[in-house]
Design a protein around this motif. Structure first.
Motif, PDB file in Angstrom:
ATOM      1  N   ASP A   1     -38.653  36.053  -3.644  1.00 48.68           N
ATOM      2  CA  ASP A   1     -37.525  35.122  -3.590  1.00 48.68           C
ATOM      3  C   ASP A   1     -37.866  33.810  -2.913  1.00 48.68           C
ATOM      4  N   ILE A   2     -39.043  33.735  -2.310  1.00 46.81           N
ATOM      5  CA  ILE A   2     -39.373  32.561  -1.501  1.00 46.81           C
ATOM      6  C   ILE A   2     -40.402  31.717  -2.237  1.00 46.81           C
ATOM      7  N   GLU A   3     -40.100  30.412  -2.289  1.00 42.23           N
ATOM      8  CA  GLU A   3     -40.944  29.480  -3.041  1.00 42.23           C
ATOM      9  C   GLU A   3     -42.143  29.077  -2.187  1.00 42.23           C
ATOM     10  N   SER A   4     -43.328  29.352  -2.679  1.00 46.53           N
ATOM     11  CA  SER A   4     -44.522  28.981  -1.910  1.00 46.53           C
ATOM     12  C   SER A   4     -45.624  28.509  -2.849  1.00 46.53           C
ATOM     13  N   ARG A   5     -46.542  27.719  -2.303  1.00 43.58           N
ATOM     14  CA  ARG A   5     -47.696  27.283  -3.101  1.00 43.58           C
ATOM     15  C   ARG A   5     -48.886  27.073  -2.191  1.00 43.58           C
ATOM     16  N   ILE A   6     -50.048  27.154  -2.791  1.00 35.18           N
ATOM     17  CA  ILE A   6     -51.283  26.885  -2.058  1.00 35.18           C
ATOM     18  C   ILE A   6     -51.989  25.735  -2.767  1.00 35.18           C
ATOM     19  N   VAL A   7     -52.315  24.705  -2.008  1.00 33.99           N
ATOM     20  CA  VAL A   7     -53.076  23.577  -2.540  1.00 33.99           C
ATOM     21  C   VAL A   7     -54.449  23.620  -1.893  1.00 33.99           C
TER      22      VAL A   7
END
Ligand code: AKG
Ligand code: AKG
Ligand code: CO
Ligand code: CO
Lengths: 384, 384
Positions: B50-56
């Protein structure tokens, strides 16, 4: 070709004295009226899935309403019912011609042609509509009464899907005969009761409401990915109450909207797209295989006649003679160079293009390409 | 409770000189800063659906971007990547408290708390945002550079899902340490490169664009079945070209929209609804079974503390002291009598309500009912 006969009135008189103001009986508005279709043909259309139809009946003082498609009409008997079919102009080229005499009101204001068949005693009951309508009497006779708008009238709902009004005072009380036309402005109560089997043709108009306009603008901004300006509050003061929405913040919000609306630049584009989008299904039969432009040129040179698909909505806008022309067809926009006004007018002002008009489309490669595309999209087709 | 320390500036100075105007480094903006969460806790949030996350990441000069949920971080190594988690205030009550010191900007302008963990060399690259942001340095150190808006900067797209800008001239060049805060207005290029494992907390703002406003108004009119006025053209002249949309017709269309926008009556209602609708998922845990109002009264009398669910958007509007109060919670409107301003303020201006404040809600049956409903919808919950 149907020719409208306003008697002693000119079109300008009609527009000044009656349009959107008061009802008018145009006795013998069409002289020697010939119905474009028969009751049987209408019943045939009402058997189709794609065509919107309904039957309103009143038996033993009990109103009823059924929606089509219908397979069998025998259960309705020979009295007290009416069959109404929407957008008959989309499906019946002959009937579509009944719209043309009314094009002194521009295309974008015209909605569709509704056709009704009523058995004796049949009708939808006293009611009012939000739009202007011309009701043409075809075959048969009907007793029509029409009144002026009256805020004291009450909405009645004799059946969950029928809206009627309480008894009204009439200013027109007439037995219409073939070729008679009633003009009824928005909000005027009216009631037609058939005397004998009767066909009526309703040339219906449309008039977008504020909700439609805002929705159309929103859709345009979304489709065209136009974000516009964002709220700014440089120089703001510290919030005293974090949860409060202040009047000065609302002022800025309102200004953002006002600026957007004030911008006349995008108005023609979104309005033209909105107002030419079809509300009812179109009878589009794409040629298979598609035509090549050489074939189209050949047919047009040979003198073929082109017809516009019934109900196709076509408009154009040109800001001034030096500006590009925005051509709107079925919700899509095509931009034409400023000197192509004739192209726009041929496509929008006519529902049939004869050989002499079609020469215009073979006289330039661009026009021929445009017409080829329109024919391959089934928007125009060879009718002769 | 975090206490914002603007050094020599007052909040009013900050608003006058910097807000939406130019970037500011607030050295030790939070004195003796204690991180509300650890890097491990942040990684834990990034494993949730449910949690919006990203890795750059940027390895061998190749930018990459992956979206969560993530199960394993080991493949990213110990350098040159950053994990970003959106709306951490919705999921972590401790972290949510980082928003409160910034509520001199009202609730409706605040978007969410984004938290990033960056390994040495990690960052999202030079970029600009459309919204104001306060970036708080937590644990670790990071090299931040910030510039002024510059229309000569080019958009770069080093990866299909990453938008960066060409090299910019900085006006702030700093190694941020725990408790330092950067304020960055919309459009200012910025670039943060971690020096050591680093946590950053971004207090992000929102500012509706013209598109959002029109869409919000359209949704409101549709939801509330407000048709508004229809286009009218009494007194029109006969169309010369049936397909033409005329300027005078467009004038009327524009006026209809202007009248709608000018009407200040409905503005607070649709804007309040629009601006309090959650953009990110809320962590709502409805009590099961629901509380009775007697139980709620009992807990509040005993001195229980109520917390507002993280990220819940609450605002109110009151035109003047004699008008009803429009209370907006998560997009819904509740109308309160004019003398219930205290109720609106307790609910909107505070994220935690202590015993002395809660007495207000047991002192009237209506207030107790309201609070009972809010608790049963999981908008407020007993935290102590
Ligand atoms: O033909 C009918 O029975 C109904 C016509 C009508 O009321 C209309 O077109 O507005
Ligand atoms: O924490 C980061 O790496 C990115 C922060 C940032 O650019 C922002 O919040 O606008
Ligand atoms: Co009617
Ligand atoms: Co940024």
């Amino acid at each position: 070709m149907y020719q409208l006969n306003l008697g002693k009135l000119t079109v300008t008189d009609f527009l000044n004295q009656y349009w959107q103001k008061k009802p008018l009986l145009i006795k013998a508005g069409f002289k020697n009226f010939v119905d474009p279709l028969t009751a049987d043909e209408l019943a045939g259309l009402a058997t189709e899935d794609d065509i919107e139809s309904r039957i309103v009946s009143c038996k033993a003082q009990q109103w009823d309403m059924q929606t089509g498609p219908f397979t069998d009409f025998s259960s309705y008997g020979d009295k007290n019912w009416t069959l109404l079919v929407q957008a008959v102009d989309h499906w019946h080229p002959g009937a579509a011609k009944l719209l043309d005499p009314f094009r002194f009101i521009p295309n974008w204001r015209i909605d569709d042609l509704m056709v009704s068949f009523s058995a004796p005693g049949g009708g939808v009951g006293p009611h009012l509509d939000q739009y202007d309508v011309f009701i043409i009497q075809g075959e048969g006779k009907r007793h029509w009464r029409v009144g002026m708008p009256d805020s004291s009238l009450q909405q009645l709902c004799p059946h969950p899907r029928l809206l009627q009004v309480s008894p009204f005072t009439d200013c027109i009380d007439v037995i219409t005969e073939p070729g008679d036309i009633l003009y009824i402005p928005p909000g005027c109560p009216h009631d037609g009761v058939s005397i004998e089997n009767s066909l009526n043709y309703s040339v219906g108009f449309r008039a977008p409401a504020q909700k439609d306009l805002v929705t159309g603008l929103a859709d345009y901004l979304i489709d065209h990915d136009v974000t516009g300006q964002r709220f700014t509050d440089a120089g703001r003061s510290a919030a005293i109450s974090a949860g409060k929405i202040t009047d000065s913040e609302l002022d800025s919000i309102q200004q953002l909207l006002q600026q957007l609306i004030a911008d006349r630049q995008q108005l023609p584009a979104w309005f033209g797209g909105l107002i030419t989008r079809a509300k009812h299904e179109l009878d589009l039969n794409e040629p298979d295989p598609h035509y090549g432009s050489d074939e189209i040129a050949e047919y047009l040179e040979e003198g073929s006649v082109l017809s516009r698909t019934g109900g196709l909505r076509c408009c154009y806008y040109q800001q001034d003679p030096a500006s590009d022309i925005l051509l709107f067809i079925n919700g899509d926009q095509i931009t034409l160079p400023a000197d192509e006004l004739m192209t726009a007018q041929l496509l929008c002002d006519h529902t049939e293009l004869i050989a002499s008009q079609n020469r215009h489309f073979i006289s330039s490669e661009q026009r021929l390409m445009l017409m080829t595309n329109l024919i391959n999209q089934a928007y125009w087709y060879f009718s002769e």
